[in-house]
Design a protein around this motif. Sequence first.
Motif: not given
Length: 168
Positions: A34-39, A44-46, A57-62, A82-85
Amino acid sequence: MSDALFRNEPVSSTPYVADGVSISLAAPLKRYSLRARTAEALETVLNVKVPQKIGATEGGIACLGPDEWLLRTPAEAAMPTGAGLPVAITDISERSICLVLEGPRAAELLMTGCPLDLDNFAVGRATRTIYETVEIIIIREGADRFHVEVWRSFAAWLWTAFTAAASH
């Protein structure tokens, strides 16, 4: 044609057990880079909270970097695109496998080839590092339990290195 393909895992499905440690292949997982400029964009997507501190880590995300996360989910889980974001979600499930090291000697075993002081590596922490010359991601799931993500092409070598170190 692809229905006829069968994947053989690069390591044994039978756990290796030595004094104070066991090494086993984790159950199949889906993995996403997962890559994004902001968490917040990822949240929003997830539709879940994502860790914002590197190593958390939290909920399977590191959180592996300032704009990089690793999501591990059950093999049957669906993933939004994540289309459009302003996010990138890439399925990397086939790239890696996970080895589970458990037991009172698990940290000691990892430190035979890893430069980190894992005795002081907090439960719930994740990091990208190396074991000898192989890149791995370590996630500490308990006092005596580590998940080690390794690229499939290096997995057999890492399995051999771990079992050799565990036997001494």
